[in-house]
Design an enzyme around this catalytic site. Sequence first.
Site, PDB file in Angstrom:
ATOM      1  N   HIS A  77       0.737  -1.183   0.149  1.00 64.10           N
ATOM      2  CA  HIS A  77      -0.018  -0.002  -0.088  1.00 64.10           C
ATOM      3  C   HIS A  77       0.906   1.287   0.076  1.00 64.10           C
ATOM      4  O   HIS A  77       0.578   2.251   0.698  1.00 64.10           O
ATOM      5  CB  HIS A  77      -0.921  -0.071   1.188  1.00 64.10           C
ATOM      6  CG  HIS A  77      -1.992  -1.079   1.162  1.00 64.10           C
ATOM      7  ND1 HIS A  77      -2.717  -1.699  -0.047  1.00 64.10           N
ATOM      8  CD2 HIS A  77      -2.665  -1.832   2.273  1.00 64.10           C
ATOM      9  CE1 HIS A  77      -3.327  -2.418   0.382  1.00 64.10           C
ATOM     10  NE2 HIS A  77      -3.553  -2.667   1.653  1.00 64.10           N
TER      11      HIS A  77
ATOM     12  N   HIS B  41     -10.067   1.560   0.341  1.00 67.22           N
ATOM     13  CA  HIS B  41      -9.773   0.532   1.185  1.00 67.22           C
ATOM     14  C   HIS B  41     -10.896   0.369   2.407  1.00 67.22           C
ATOM     15  O   HIS B  41     -10.559   0.413   3.495  1.00 67.22           O
ATOM     16  CB  HIS B  41      -8.425   0.498   1.623  1.00 67.22           C
ATOM     17  CG  HIS B  41      -7.873  -0.920   2.101  1.00 67.22           C
ATOM     18  ND1 HIS B  41      -8.629  -1.650   3.212  1.00 67.22           N
ATOM     19  CD2 HIS B  41      -6.813  -1.479   2.005  1.00 67.22           C
ATOM     20  CE1 HIS B  41      -7.835  -2.678   3.321  1.00 67.22           C
ATOM     21  NE2 HIS B  41      -6.810  -2.844   2.722  1.00 67.22           N
TER      22      HIS B  41
ATOM     23  N   GLU C  94     -11.722  -4.162  -2.644  1.00 72.32           N
ATOM     24  CA  GLU C  94     -10.819  -2.929  -3.158  1.00 72.32           C
ATOM     25  C   GLU C  94     -10.730  -3.242  -4.581  1.00 72.32           C
ATOM     26  O   GLU C  94      -9.919  -4.243  -5.097  1.00 72.32           O
ATOM     27  CB  GLU C  94      -9.382  -3.197  -2.532  1.00 72.32           C
ATOM     28  CG  GLU C  94      -9.446  -3.106  -0.930  1.00 72.32           C
ATOM     29  CD  GLU C  94      -8.422  -4.029  -0.569  1.00 72.32           C
ATOM     30  OE1 GLU C  94      -7.093  -3.735  -0.791  1.00 72.32           O
ATOM     31  OE2 GLU C  94      -8.649  -4.775   0.145  1.00 72.32           O
TER      32      GLU C  94
HETATM   33  C1  BGC Z   1      -4.453  -6.729   1.874  1.00 72.06           C
HETATM   34  C2  BGC Z   1      -4.266  -7.695   3.072  1.00 72.06           C
HETATM   35  C3  BGC Z   1      -3.685  -6.548   4.246  1.00 72.06           C
HETATM   36  C4  BGC Z   1      -4.758  -5.350   4.171  1.00 72.06           C
HETATM   37  C5  BGC Z   1      -4.060  -4.410   5.358  1.00 72.06           C
HETATM   38  C6  BGC Z   1      -5.380  -5.640   2.066  1.00 72.06           C
HETATM   39  O1  BGC Z   1      -5.565  -4.979   0.788  1.00 72.06           O
HETATM   40  O2  BGC Z   1      -4.970  -7.464   0.744  1.00 72.06           O
HETATM   41  O3  BGC Z   1      -3.476  -8.668   2.735  1.00 72.06           O
HETATM   42  O4  BGC Z   1      -3.631  -7.169   5.107  1.00 72.06           O
HETATM   43  O5  BGC Z   1      -4.938  -4.986   2.886  1.00 72.06           O
HETATM   44  O6  BGC Z   1      -4.934  -3.570   5.398  1.00 72.06           O
END
Ligand code: BGC
Length: 337
Positions: A91, A166, A303
């Site tokens: 991210h 998210h 997402e």
């Molecule tokens: C991921 C997860 C991760 C999470 C964190 C998601 O987009 O796929 O693996 O733990 O984000 O907030």
Amino acid sequence: MSIKQYKLSNNNGVTIDFISLGARITSVKIPHKDSHVDIALGYDTLEETINGDGYMGAICGRLANRVDNGKFILEGKEYILDQNERTNHIHGGAHGYNNKIWEVKESKLEGYESAYELSYLSVDGEGGYPGNLHLTIIYALNNDNEFLIDIKGVTDKTTVVNLTSHPYFNLNGLGGGKIFNHGLEINANSFTPINEMGIPTGEIRSVANTDMDFIQETKLSRRIKSEYEQIHLVGGLDHNWVINESNEALKFACKVSEPESGRSIEVFTTQPGIQIYTGMHFDGTNVGKSNIPLTQYAGIAIEAQNFPDAVNHENFPSAVLKPNETYKEKIIYKFGF
Ligand code: BGC
């Protein structure tokens, strides 16, 4: 710059709150009897939001999800990003957009009851990424209960981009426990399997005859504990599905529903993939709204994005953005109640 709070609302009593930090959505309230129910995970106060789960409700980038070893090669040059999850970059790393303060101004969009324009300039070299990337995002809500996220980005050097939103939802509302009673439908005939690091192997695998097949709506309780190797590996769903192509500009990606209350969320997008994550990392130490600890499977994150680690897989849709191009992606969450 101080962190400010904003509210979108429509004529049906739907309200969506967000803050300038990370463009984070902090609540999604839909009508229920003569009041409302909040279907987005989050925190009661701004202070708790700042100190809580940094990705919750946020815009994630410059590259959402994982980059293998935090490295990629672009135009012959290797770029090194921070490894903020074991050896993965996730991210956007420490300089992810979820932790940046976005400039927000009220806006107008035809057909929408309320709208805001958010912008952020991600400077050349920030987080290890090349190019000044200027981002503008519209958050808008209409009377069809559609929440639009319209993202645009331009760069002055060739770069890579993959942005997502998210939020975690629980259609049971606050204190609604686990999301096992939710139904999930995904408009995808294939998905991208991952290795034990959560990184796509590069394979694009058919969902046929596997527990990854959500073409027909299926209750999550029937799948989350599946012995299917991919689900077992992560203890639930944390995968990217390849959204089936369609002639529509916005493809139907998935639908999450809760039959007893009749509540649902449909997702439409221009993006090629949909990451579904059933919240396995929540371990109760983080306390959410109404002082209720966030425990495993407390919410489902939906997402819409490019495939994770696309920068390291030539057979995935490209994440490259050139100076003469505009990154343009839309995500719509449509609430039913
Ligand atoms: C991921 C997860 C991760 C999470 C964190 C998601 O987009 O796929 O693996 O733990 O984000 O907030």
